[in-house]
Design a protein around this motif. Structure first.
Motif, short mmCIF file in Angstrom:
data_model
loop_
_atom_site.label_atom_id
_atom_site.label_comp_id
_atom_site.label_asym_id
_atom_site.label_seq_id
_atom_site.Cartn_x
_atom_site.Cartn_y
_atom_site.Cartn_z
N LEU A 1 34.27 16.07 -9.63
CA LEU A 1 33.60 17.23 -10.24
C LEU A 1 33.74 17.12 -11.75
CD1 LEU A 1 32.18 20.00 -9.93
CD2 LEU A 1 34.47 21.03 -9.88
N ASP A 2 32.62 17.03 -12.45
CA ASP A 2 32.61 16.92 -13.91
C ASP A 2 31.77 18.06 -14.49
OD1 ASP A 2 34.06 14.50 -13.83
OD2 ASP A 2 32.21 13.38 -13.47
N LEU A 3 32.35 18.79 -15.44
CA LEU A 3 31.63 19.87 -16.10
C LEU A 3 31.60 19.63 -17.60
CD1 LEU A 3 33.64 21.31 -13.71
CD2 LEU A 3 32.11 23.21 -14.25
N ASP A 4 30.44 19.79 -18.17
CA ASP A 4 30.26 19.66 -19.62
C ASP A 4 29.64 20.97 -20.10
OD1 ASP A 4 29.77 19.02 -22.22
OD2 ASP A 4 28.65 17.18 -21.81
N SER A 5 30.43 21.75 -20.84
CA SER A 5 30.00 23.10 -21.22
C SER A 5 29.93 23.23 -22.73
CB SER A 5 30.97 24.14 -20.65
OG SER A 5 30.49 25.44 -20.84
N LYS A 6 28.79 23.71 -23.21
CA LYS A 6 28.60 24.00 -24.64
C LYS A 6 28.39 25.50 -24.79
CE LYS A 6 26.73 19.48 -25.93
NZ LYS A 6 27.17 18.85 -24.67
N THR B 1 26.07 24.88 -19.17
CA THR B 1 27.01 24.02 -18.46
C THR B 1 26.27 23.09 -17.51
OG1 THR B 1 28.71 25.74 -18.57
CG2 THR B 1 29.06 23.97 -16.99
N ASN B 2 26.58 21.81 -17.65
CA ASN B 2 26.08 20.82 -16.70
C ASN B 2 27.21 20.50 -15.72
OD1 ASN B 2 25.99 17.49 -16.25
ND2 ASN B 2 24.07 18.58 -15.81
N THR C 1 37.09 17.17 -14.16
CA THR C 1 37.14 17.09 -15.62
C THR C 1 36.29 18.21 -16.21
OG1 THR C 1 35.25 15.57 -15.79
CG2 THR C 1 37.45 14.59 -15.60
N LEU C 2 36.73 18.74 -17.31
CA LEU C 2 35.99 19.77 -18.03
C LEU C 2 35.98 19.42 -19.51
CD1 LEU C 2 34.61 22.55 -18.45
CD2 LEU C 2 36.92 23.56 -18.52
N LYS C 3 34.80 19.34 -20.07
CA LYS C 3 34.65 19.15 -21.50
C LYS C 3 34.00 20.40 -22.07
CE LYS C 3 32.63 16.16 -25.06
NZ LYS C 3 31.79 14.97 -25.33
N MET C 4 34.64 20.98 -23.07
CA MET C 4 34.15 22.23 -23.64
C MET C 4 33.98 22.09 -25.14
SD MET C 4 35.73 26.09 -23.20
CE MET C 4 35.80 25.92 -21.42
N GLU C 5 32.87 22.62 -25.62
CA GLU C 5 32.56 22.57 -27.06
C GLU C 5 32.02 23.92 -27.47
OE1 GLU C 5 29.45 20.26 -30.07
OE2 GLU C 5 29.97 19.38 -28.11
N SER C 6 32.53 24.47 -28.59
CA SER C 6 32.10 25.79 -29.02
C SER C 6 32.22 25.91 -30.53
CB SER C 6 32.94 26.89 -28.35
OG SER C 6 32.64 28.16 -28.86
N ASN C 7 31.49 26.87 -31.09
CA ASN C 7 31.57 27.15 -32.52
C ASN C 7 32.59 28.26 -32.82
OD1 ASN C 7 30.00 29.10 -31.23
ND2 ASN C 7 28.83 29.58 -33.06
N TRP C 8 33.35 28.71 -31.81
CA TRP C 8 34.38 29.74 -32.02
C TRP C 8 35.64 29.08 -32.57
CZ3 TRP C 8 33.64 34.83 -31.97
CH2 TRP C 8 34.76 35.67 -31.98
N SER C 9 36.14 29.61 -33.67
CA SER C 9 37.25 28.94 -34.37
C SER C 9 38.63 29.39 -33.92
CB SER C 9 37.12 29.17 -35.88
OG SER C 9 37.12 30.55 -36.18
N ASP C 10 38.71 30.40 -33.03
CA ASP C 10 40.01 30.93 -32.61
C ASP C 10 40.12 30.93 -31.08
OD1 ASP C 10 40.94 31.62 -35.27
OD2 ASP C 10 39.40 33.18 -35.21
N PRO C 11 40.15 29.73 -30.46
CA PRO C 11 40.27 29.69 -29.00
C PRO C 11 41.73 29.80 -28.56
CG PRO C 11 40.12 27.47 -29.84
CD PRO C 11 40.02 28.38 -31.04
N ASP D 1 34.89 25.46 -38.00
CA ASP D 1 33.53 25.42 -37.46
C ASP D 1 33.49 25.48 -35.93
OD1 ASP D 1 32.40 25.17 -40.01
OD2 ASP D 1 32.78 23.01 -40.01
N GLY D 2 34.66 25.48 -35.27
CA GLY D 2 34.68 25.55 -33.82
C GLY D 2 35.74 24.66 -33.22
N PHE D 3 35.57 24.29 -31.96
CA PHE D 3 36.56 23.46 -31.28
C PHE D 3 35.91 22.62 -30.20
CE2 PHE D 3 36.27 27.04 -28.37
CZ PHE D 3 36.41 26.46 -27.13
N THR D 4 36.60 21.57 -29.84
CA THR D 4 36.28 20.78 -28.64
C THR D 4 37.59 20.56 -27.88
OG1 THR D 4 36.58 18.68 -29.83
CG2 THR D 4 34.33 19.59 -29.72
N ALA D 5 37.49 20.54 -26.56
CA ALA D 5 38.69 20.35 -25.74
C ALA D 5 38.29 19.70 -24.42
CB ALA D 5 39.39 21.68 -25.49
N ASP D 6 39.22 18.94 -23.84
CA ASP D 6 38.98 18.24 -22.58
C ASP D 6 40.14 18.50 -21.62
OD1 ASP D 6 36.54 16.50 -23.19
OD2 ASP D 6 37.87 15.97 -24.84
#
Length: 460
Positions: free
Chosen positions: A117-122, A142-143, A250-260, A278-283
């Motif tokens: 199961l792979d998720l890619d969320s923006k 989310t894909n 796996t989960l890949k997340m990308e956002s423009n929120w600077s305080d996750p 400018d945001g964050f990315t996390a896996d």
């Protein structure tokens, strides 16, 4: 026979008591301490006011989120496979005086989780306001893709001929159906299947998992592994989480929120995490060995909410939190201000009436009501500046009339300015608030000890 005091004697005793109040350091200390305790009463009411307004903010934020979209939790997709089970039922026939045995067929369901199961969320995040109240909301795209293995129920003593492959479906559970902005469908080995809601008439729908289910799948799909792919768009708020139902998730997340704030049962990969203004990315990567549940369940899907993980979109210390933290220092502000006046009074022999101390204390408490009321119509910095400058100027001018000295009143003004600045800095800090506060209080204590070292405390 007891002799009563004459009016002249009573006047002399009263004059001696008044003189003791004016000249005794102990009397002044007791009086100042008593007034500080009395002023805790209005401070407690101010704290209650802040909490009341904070509860109002919570209600308004919930209203914002209900209109935009609530928290998101994804559970699935899961393969739902019906199968037959049999039981024997024995009945007695009165006419033939014999027992008849019938075989009854029952339909049960197996729930099979994906092999991969792979998720890619923006997530495009923003702050949303209703009046002066703020909530963090987002739109997520989310894909979701992965693979189901060839179903096998032999380990559960279920024969292949009892499995109804032609009635198999895909289950997808999620919160926040209201926030879904696209038609829900899943592609299985190139064939598309639409989801429909399995309606559950429950009054408590907030943050409850709702179930979506496809129509019956093509039986030919089960001759090999099943690759799946689906896309879903949500309007959500506060949190975005998934349950790791894949044998490898796996989960890949990308956002423009600077305080996750990364929350849940599993932490992200520190090496790939990137947080900036400018945001964050996390896996995340979760293996089956990392979780305490299996890949196959019979009869019902388990509640796996405790294994969810993801991100909370934090609104850093909001206006009411800042006001509440500021009010917690009210005792310190009043105590230190009274201490400054007490030291000036003791060292300069200037008399300050208890009523004047009380007026100064009430002016200090007014700072917090001004701060809360103004911050509801402006940002916290502007509210703090307006409230702080108003109170500092008021007390400085009032102390000028009391102390009859521009030097002393100027010192009072500078001390209050430094004190309010110090508290504002502490409020803004997160990780270092305790450290900076402790150092500041140590320096204040050292200054008081240095100034008071030459006071003759025995001259009472």
């Amino acid at each position: 026979m007891e002799q009563s005091n004459t009016p002249q004697q009573e006047k002399q005793q009263s004059n001696r008591f008044t003189y003791w109040l004016k000249t005794s350091i102990t009397a002044r200390m007791l009086m100042v301490g008593f007034l500080v305790i009395v002023l805790l009463i209005p401070l407690s009411y101010i704290n209650s006011l802040i909490r009341e307004r904070s509860f109002r903010q919570t209600d308004v934020v919930n209203e914002i989120n209900e209109k935009w979209g609530d928290e998101v939790l994804i559970y699935g997709p899961v393969l739902k496979l019906p199968y037959k089970t049999y039981s024997e039922k024995t009945t007695y026939n009165d006419k033939t005086k014999t027992y008849l045995t019938e075989t009854e067929t029952h339909i049960n369901y197996a729930y099979i989780f994906p092999e991969k199961l792979d998720l890619d969320s923006k997530l495009n995040s923003k702050s949303m306001y209703l009046g002066n109240f703020e909530s963090s909301v987002y739109t997520s795209k989310t894909n979701i893709n992965g693979t189901f293995g060839i179903p096998s129920l032999q380990s559960k003593d279920i024969k292949v001929e009892d499995i109804q492959f032609e009635k198999a479906t895909i289950i997808y559970k999620t919160t926040n159906l209201k926030g879904i902005k696209t038609e829900m469908a899943i592609t299985l080995n190139g064939n598309s299947y639409n989801f429909e809601t399995n309606f559950n008439d429950s009054r408590n729908t907030k943050n409850r998992l709702e179930e979506l289910e496809t129509s019956h799948l093509n039986k030919d799909l089960f001759s090999s592994k099943i690759d799946f792919n689906m896309n879903v768009t949500y309007d959500g708020s506060r949190t975005f989480q998934i349950i790791p139902v894949g044998k490898t998730t796996t989960l890949k997340m990308e956002s423009n929120w600077s305080d996750p704030k990364f929350i849940g049962a599993y932490s992200d990969n520190d090496e790939t995490r990137n947080i900036n203004p400018d945001g964050f990315t996390a896996d995340w990567k979760v293996l089956s060995i990392n979780r305490a549940f299996s890949q196959l369940y019979l009869n019902a899907m388990p509640n796996l909410g405790q294994f969810a993980f993801g991100t909370e979109f934090v609104v850093l210390v909001d206006e009411y939190q800042k006001s509440e933290r500021s009010a917690k220092y009210g005792f310190l502000v009043i105590g230190l201000t009274f201490l400054i006046f007490f030291l000036i009074q003791t060292m300069s022999k200037i008399h300050i009436h208890p009523f004047q101390y009380l007026m100064i204390g009430l002016a200090l408490t007014m700072f917090y009501t001004l701060l809360v009321s103004i911050s509801e119509h402006s940002n916290f910095l502007k509210a703090y500046l307006v409230a702080g400058i108003s109170v500092v100027v008021l007390i400085t001018l009032y102390s000028k009339s009391i102390l009859k000295s521009l030097k002393f009143s100027g010192f009072i003004g500078m001390s209050l300015t430094a004190l309010y600045t110090f508290i504002y800095v502490i409020i803004q800090l997160e990780n270092y608030a305790l450290l900076v506060g402790s150092i500041g209080l140590f320096l204040i204590l050292a200054s008081v000890m240095f100034v008071s070292r030459k006071i003759d405390w025995h001259n009472d």
